[in-house]
Scaffold this motif. Structure first.
Motif, PDB file in Angstrom:
ATOM      1  N   CYS A   1       0.397   6.853  -6.663  1.00 15.77           N
ATOM      2  CA  CYS A   1      -0.714   7.699  -6.593  1.00 15.77           C
ATOM      3  C   CYS A   1      -0.417   9.105  -6.366  1.00 15.77           C
ATOM      4  O   CYS A   1      -0.919  10.036  -7.351  1.00 15.77           O
ATOM      5  N   ARG A   2       0.474   9.258  -5.536  1.00 11.54           N
ATOM      6  CA  ARG A   2       0.787  10.744  -5.283  1.00 11.54           C
ATOM      7  C   ARG A   2       1.709  11.170  -6.536  1.00 11.54           C
ATOM      8  O   ARG A   2       1.522  12.310  -7.017  1.00 11.54           O
ATOM      9  N   ASP A  60      -2.608  11.529   4.518  1.00  9.97           N
ATOM     10  CA  ASP A  60      -3.516  11.901   3.863  1.00  9.97           C
ATOM     11  C   ASP A  60      -3.993  10.676   2.972  1.00  9.97           C
ATOM     12  O   ASP A  60      -4.906  10.732   1.788  1.00  9.97           O
ATOM     13  N   VAL A  61      -3.873   9.275   3.227  1.00  7.50           N
ATOM     14  CA  VAL A  61      -4.414   8.122   2.704  1.00  7.50           C
ATOM     15  C   VAL A  61      -5.760   7.862   3.554  1.00  7.50           C
ATOM     16  O   VAL A  61      -6.014   7.913   4.657  1.00  7.50           O
ATOM     17  N   TYR A  71       0.550   4.084  -2.811  1.00  9.80           N
ATOM     18  CA  TYR A  71       0.486   5.608  -2.361  1.00  9.80           C
ATOM     19  C   TYR A  71       1.423   6.467  -2.817  1.00  9.80           C
ATOM     20  O   TYR A  71       1.332   7.351  -3.528  1.00  9.80           O
ATOM     21  N   ILE A  88       1.268   4.940   6.843  1.00 13.07           N
ATOM     22  CA  ILE A  88       1.897   5.382   5.409  1.00 13.07           C
ATOM     23  C   ILE A  88       2.018   6.721   5.196  1.00 13.07           C
ATOM     24  O   ILE A  88       2.967   7.304   4.987  1.00 13.07           O
ATOM     25  N   LEU A 128       0.837  -1.135   0.071  1.00 13.10           N
ATOM     26  CA  LEU A 128       0.130  -0.088   0.139  1.00 13.10           C
ATOM     27  C   LEU A 128       0.623   1.370   0.006  1.00 13.10           C
ATOM     28  O   LEU A 128       0.477   2.463  -0.597  1.00 13.10           O
ATOM     29  N   ALA A 129       2.075   1.244   0.600  1.00  9.67           N
ATOM     30  CA  ALA A 129       2.987   2.382   0.537  1.00  9.67           C
ATOM     31  C   ALA A 129       3.286   2.736  -0.888  1.00  9.67           C
ATOM     32  O   ALA A 129       3.357   3.847  -1.076  1.00  9.67           O
ATOM     33  N   VAL A 180      -2.180   1.933   7.640  1.00 10.63           N
ATOM     34  CA  VAL A 180      -2.592   2.897   6.432  1.00 10.63           C
ATOM     35  C   VAL A 180      -2.273   4.115   7.186  1.00 10.63           C
ATOM     36  O   VAL A 180      -1.643   5.007   6.499  1.00 10.63           O
ATOM     37  N   ASP A 203      -5.552  10.485  -5.411  1.00  8.28           N
ATOM     38  CA  ASP A 203      -5.896  10.305  -3.928  1.00  8.28           C
ATOM     39  C   ASP A 203      -5.990   8.701  -3.651  1.00  8.28           C
ATOM     40  O   ASP A 203      -6.975   8.209  -4.396  1.00  8.28           O
ATOM     41  N   LEU A 204      -5.626   8.040  -2.745  1.00  8.56           N
ATOM     42  CA  LEU A 204      -5.748   6.834  -2.364  1.00  8.56           C
ATOM     43  C   LEU A 204      -6.654   6.554  -1.203  1.00  8.56           C
ATOM     44  O   LEU A 204      -6.289   7.105  -0.228  1.00  8.56           O
TER      45      LEU A 204
END
Length: 458
Positions: free
Chosen positions: A343-344, A396-397, A340, A393, A336-337, A390, A349-350
């Motif tokens: 996505c960034r 803002d996730v 993220y 990480i 997930l990191a 989460v 936005d994740l």
């Protein structure tokens, strides 16, 4: 004298036949039998069965061999007639005999190095099957026969049209692909209606965290979305980490297209004998359905049996309970990191959505037998543990725990999960969409003018 000889021959024939049957039965049950082994055993048994005929035949060598050749040729022609449709690709006996087949070998799928398997683009087909909770339970009654149409886009995902761009992409497994409901009832379709924006379904049955990361990397960011929803299912996503690792070790075998497309895989002999092994020679052990049934009262006051046969299996390749500090959850956090960071980098936005298992939602609202293992099956704080993972990480996730909305539905008699399956019903897809939509709305904000809707191009 002649009568004695005839009686002796009959006795020898009977004893020989019994010996062949016993030897075949012992060979088929005592060893690690597969269709190839059983072919050899049946061939030897067939030849052995002719032994007394060759010894006692009164037809002479030519007559005896002629009868053997005629019988063998007749059986060969009959088998050939059954195999011809498979050879011509008219029939796939894997489907006829419902053979357990890895997804990369199934009709409409293709092997893939990163994703293990992908669906073929622009296909239109129907899936018909019974609920997964029925398998292995004696006396379980199906809720209904599932009959669902699958239409895939250019990338093989369950979207009715191709899209160049979409405001939202949703990554996940079978809960997101949703092959138990029609396309109009999917969580992604409902999200699109609630948001008034384009939403692309990137869910695929059987995928785990590594595959979902590859989906986001290969397909998701290409839609230039503003937000990505990543659905994590507690029931098997941690186990799927190990399954993916194992498949990567066998990647050479998986990618062998000759095996995937060969006539032998579709053949009557292989799949018919496999059916015989699974159902008669070495059937899987079954358990009484009553022990894995919870009686639930729905909104109409009906007492509905909910089955939990596949949802409480311990030692299935996943971590022991509690799972919050497990290496598997740490691996999910690392994946997930990476998601993220991707996505960034692309201005996305994740949002991570926790999908609870059926037993977590319904156990407190069902009545179980006193000796049911469902009463004592361990639970843990995985929703909160994943939330903390989460948050570590990046602040803002986004995170949505679907446990609360689903338990609220259960408390009011709602059937958000299918009684005989682990997946969401139409109501479950609606509840998930209504829980996720407000989070996305806050993150997407209000755009001036018309919302961006994914254009169709077929």
């Amino acid at each position: 004298m002649e009568r004695r000889k005839r009686a002796l021959r009959m006795l020898v024939f009977a004893a020989w036949a019994a010996s062949v049957v016993l030897a075949l039965r012992f060979g088929a049950t005592a060893f690690d039998t597969n269709p190839e082994h059983l072919v050899g055993l049946l061939g030897l048994a067939y030849l052995a069965a002719w032994g007394p005929f060759f010894v006692f035949s009164t037809h002479g060598p030519a007559g005896t061999l002629g009868r053997f050749a005629l019988c063998t040729a007749t059986l060969g022609l009959a088998l050939g007639a059954l195999e011809l449709p498979a050879l011509l690709r008219l029939i796939d006996y894997r489907v006829v005999f419902t053979a357990p087949t890895p997804p990369w070998r199934r009709s409409g799928n293709q092997p893939d190095a990163d994703l293990i398997y992908v669906r073929e683009p622009h296909q239109r087909t129907r899936f018909r099957y019974d609920g997964a909770e029925l398998y292995g339970l004696r006396g379980a009654k199906p809720w209904r026969r599932y009959n669902c149409e699958l239409i895939t886009d250019a990338n093989g995902f369950r979207n009715p049209t191709d899209a160049d761009r979409s405001d939202v992409v949703v990554v996940g497994d079978s809960f997101i692909e949703g092959l138990h409901v029609e396309a109009d009832d999917l969580v992604t379709t409902r999200l699109a209606g609630l948001l008034g924006r384009g939403v692309v379904n990137l869910g695929r049955t059987g995928y785990g965290p590594q595959q979902e990361w590859n989906v986001l990397r290969r397909f998701g960011v290409g839609y230039r979305p503003s937000a990505c929803v990543w659905a994590f299912y507690e029931g098997n996503d941690l186990q799927d980490l190990h399954e993916y690792d194992a498949n990567q070790k066998n990647l050479r075998y998986i990618l062998d297209s000759r095996r995937a497309e060969g006539a032998y895989g579709r053949s009557f002999a292989r799949n018919g004998l496999g059916f015989l092994i699974r159902n008669w020679i070495r059937p899987d052990p079954t358990r009484p359905a009553e022990a894995y049934t919870g009686l639930f009262h729905d909104r109409d006051g009906r007492e509905i049996p909910l089955y939990f046969g596949t949802g409480i299996q311990h030692g299935s390749g996943g971590p022991d309970f509690p799972r919050g500090d497990s290496p598997e959850l740490k691996r999910v956090q690392a994946i997930l990191a990476d998601a993220y960071a991707l996505c960034r980098e692309n201005g996305v936005d994740l949002v991570v959505a926790f999908v609870p298992a059926k037993l977590r939602v319904y156990r407190d609202f069902c009545r179980f037998a006193a000796d049911s293992p469902c009463n004592d099956w361990p639970s843990d704080d995985l929703p909160d543990d994943l939330r903390r993972a989460v948050e570590e990480i990046a602040p803002d996730v986004g995170f949505v725990d679907l446990t609360g909305p689903f338990r609220a539905s259960a408390a009011s008699g709602g059937l958000a999960y299918l009684p005989d399956d682990t997946h969401w019903s139409e109501e479950g897809h609606r509840i998930a969409a209504e829980a996720i939509a407000p989070v996305l709305e806050r993150r997407l904000g209000r755009l001036a003018g018309d919302p961006v809707v994914a254009p169709a191009r077929r």
